[in-house]
Enzyme design. Structure first.
Site, mmCIF file in Angstrom:
data_model
loop_
_atom_site.group_PDB
_atom_site.id
_atom_site.type_symbol
_atom_site.label_atom_id
_atom_site.label_comp_id
_atom_site.label_asym_id
_atom_site.label_seq_id
_atom_site.Cartn_x
_atom_site.Cartn_y
_atom_site.Cartn_z
ATOM 1 N N GLY A 326 -1.298 6.979 2.304
ATOM 2 C CA GLY A 326 -2.191 6.468 3.235
ATOM 3 C C GLY A 326 -1.588 6.648 4.734
ATOM 4 N N SER A 327 -2.086 5.483 5.368
ATOM 5 C CA SER A 327 -1.723 5.603 6.972
ATOM 6 C C SER A 327 -0.136 5.422 7.519
ATOM 7 C CB SER A 327 -2.417 4.581 7.759
ATOM 8 O OG SER A 327 -3.856 4.726 7.639
ATOM 9 N N THR A 328 0.776 4.842 6.092
ATOM 10 C CA THR A 328 1.947 4.488 6.510
ATOM 11 C C THR A 328 2.590 5.853 6.579
ATOM 12 O OG1 THR A 328 2.251 4.268 4.175
ATOM 13 C CG2 THR A 328 2.266 2.272 5.446
ATOM 14 N N SER A 382 -4.707 3.512 13.862
ATOM 15 C CA SER A 382 -4.736 4.201 12.571
ATOM 16 C C SER A 382 -6.021 5.068 12.607
ATOM 17 C CB SER A 382 -4.730 3.156 11.288
ATOM 18 O OG SER A 382 -4.165 3.829 10.155
#
Length: 614
Positions: A326-328, A382
């Site tokens: 995901g956003s990481t 994000s």
């Protein structure tokens, strides 16, 4: 006077008869005597020939037998004799201990005792014996009485009684008990580092962790020796080679820090209990060389009682399971775009809240729109839309090559066992479908392990080098002298130091003003990125309502070095996001890391976060 005629005739008769008999004897006796002597001589010769024949036959048989034994079977019989007189002995050698970087023992062989009870030899009643030993071996006295009553001999009372308890038991001086010594692996820290250390089974073979992957380093070399045996079978040590029972004092030292491990475990368990999560993990890595300072997984097990644990716990999921980050993953995509020159740090994008890609509509989380935002703000909020627009400036084949260069589709080459390789769509599928680069831009459509994500963020924290994450420091002796250091792949330069520093400063704005505010620590500049990713289903698509929340942090921003990742799988509640679940864990771990690593506070001039408008 005339003699009587009768007497004269009688006298004459006897004389003549005697004369005839003598004559007869003289004529007949020599013939009989010669015959008998000849017979006797013949018999003697026959017996002599028979005797000599027997002796010659016996001698010949003995010679043949000696030939068989000495010549034909000599080598075989010599070997049999030597086997009877000699014995091959392979002395027991305890496994090397495992210690952390501060020399705290994590695993060690210790003597234990198997205790057998023979009630028929007791000199007291079963009840009296049970009352005496129950407090020593921590068992119920009534249960012990039942055990003693069930069998007269050969009862296994304890399979692995620690030496200190066995000493107390022996000191009772009770008849009817037998103590057999052996060695058992002991983990004094219990479940603290089980996911890294692992355990050994009853056959003394590693089954998980470094006990499995580093079996060759943990097993001491043993020399098999041949010792003489006396007539009664006793070994004769006089012929043993000098020093064959001596062994080295080397220990397998890990890069783990038990203090940091304990702090990470405590923070993770607290958040998992708070949100009713399925599982979680924390990884701390020194990005300068890839040393893993802490690696925690929950739930876990006690290696001293591994038989009571669920089998799936033996495989460290932060190394052996894949997930969509995901956003990481967004900071890495920003680094790729900056490195290729398709964006500049001050570029501005319009985020209306959704964007059409081929036949799909991509939206931000919670359908938010952010309007005109720069790259730092894309990370702060994000923004999926902003990331899609950034990656659309890259040619799909160029983007794919960079993902491969970063390590997707490969493993991290860690020294922990059971690692699986990350997964990326085929180049043909990736390039032919516009939706693939778009979803990859915000961390979906591919999968990797948590450890590999830490490795990639390590490249942002160390000036652009991809290092090998590892937990083995080497073999060290009792004086601290290093004797062996594993060979690891050389670091690969992925990004330029200027690019990575700029990305870390953008990540600082996430902690200062964005979704990672909860990770702030006064007087320290910290970069970070939250992630709340959907969980992929094995049958395709995503699991409804299931998510993995995560937060990755880098510190200190002015001189990046340490990467901290926290993941919590399937937390429950409407407020379960990376910012609320995982970010507090990273903050707690960093607060423990700062004094352990003696990280100085950021200077006042550096203690200002990046201006997102620049």
């Amino acid at each position: 006077m005339r003699k009587s005629p009768t007497k004269s005739r009688f006298k004459n008769f006897r004389h003549s008869d005697f004369t005839r008999r003598r004559q007869f004897s003289k004529q007949s006796l020599p013939e009989n005597s010669t015959t008998n002597n000849q017979e006797k001589l013949g018999n003697s010769r026959t017996r002599l020939f028979i005797t000599w024949g027997v002796l010659i036959a016996a001698g010949l048989g003995l010679a043949i037998n000696l030939y068989q034994l000495q010549i034909l079977q000599g080598a075989k019989l010599t070997e049999r004799a030597r086997n009877q007189q000699m014995v091959n002995l392979r002395p027991f050698m305890p496994r090397r201990p495992v210690i952390d970087r501060s020399n705290n023992v994590l695993a060690i062989d210790r003597p234990v005792y198997t205790v057998f009870a023979h009630p028929k030899l007791f000199d007291k009643s079963n009840k009296e014996i049970a009352k005496l030993i129950a407090p020593v071996i921590n068992k119920d006295a009534d249960e012990l009485v039942k055990i003693f009553d069930s069998k007269k001999s050969g009862i296994t009372l304890a399979a692995a009684l620690p030496e200190e308890i066995a000493d107390r038991f022996i000191a009772l001086r009770l008849n009817g008990f037998e103590f057999t010594q052996k060695y058992s692996r002991f983990y004094p820290q219990e479940d603290l580092a089980a996911d890294v250390v692992g355990y050994v089974n009853l056959d003394r073979r590693g089954q998980a962790g470094v006990e499995y992957s580093q079996e060759k380093l943990l097993e001491r070399p043993v020399q098999t020796v041949r010792l003489s045996r006396s007539g009664n079978g006793a070994l004769m040590p006089n012929n043993a080679p000098e020093g064959f029972l001596h062994f080295d004092d080397l220990q397998l030292q890990l890069t783990l820090d038990s203090r940091l491990q304990r702090a990470a475990r405590s923070a993770l368990k607290q958040q998992m209990e708070k949100f009713g999560a399925k599982r979680g993990g924390v990884i701390v890595m020194d990005a300068m060389d890839g040393s893993i300072l802490a690696l925690v997984s929950q739930p876990t097990y006690d290696p001293n009682q591994y038989s009571k644990a669920k089998i799936e716990l033996f495989k460290n999921w932060t190394v052996a399971d894949l997930y969509e980050p995901g956003s990481t993953f967004k900071p890495l995509n920003v680094a790729i775009a900056l490195e290729n020159g398709v964006i500049r740090p001050d570029d501005v994008f319009n985020d209306p809240g959704s964007i059409a890609v081929a036949d799909r509509i991509i939206k931000n989380a919670q359908n938010k729109s952010y309007g005109q935002i720069n790259i730092a703000q894309i990370l702060q909020h994000s923004s999926n839309i902003g990331m899609v627009q950034i990656i659309q400036r890259l040619q799909p084949n160029v983007y794919y090559n960079w993902l491969e260069r970063l390590g997707l589709g490969q493993t991290s080459d860690t020294d922990l066992p059971f690692e699986v390789g990350s997964r990326l769509k085929s180049q043909e599928e990736f390039i032919s479908s516009p939706i693939e680069p778009a979803t990859t831009s915000f961390g979906q459509g591919f999968s990797l392990t948590p450890l590999q994500l830490v490795q990639m963020h390590g490249a942002l924290a160390n000036g652009g080098k991809l290092v090998t994450p590892h937990v083995i420091r080497g073999l060290v002796d009792s004086k601290g002298q290093m004797h062996y250091v594993p060979n690891r792949p050389m670091p690969r330069q992925i990004f330029s130091p200027a690019t990575t520093q700029r990305v870390v400063e953008m990540m600082e704005s996430v902690v200062a003003e964005g979704t990672g505010k909860v990770a702030q620590i006064p007087n320290y500049r910290i970069g970070g990125k939250t992630g709340t990713a959907q969980k992929a289903s094995a049958s395709g698509g995503y699991l409804a309502g299931a998510r993995i929340t995560s937060f990755v942090g880098i510190l200190p921003v002015e001189s990046p070095r340490y990467v901290v990742l926290a993941l919590v799988d399937e937390p429950k509640g409407e407020n379960a996001y990376g910012s609320t679940v995982a970010a507090p864990i990273v903050k707690a771990v960093m607060e423990a890391l700062i004094p352990i690593e003696q990280i100085p506070p950021s200077s006042s001039s550096d203690n200002n976060p990046v201006n997102p408008q620049n």
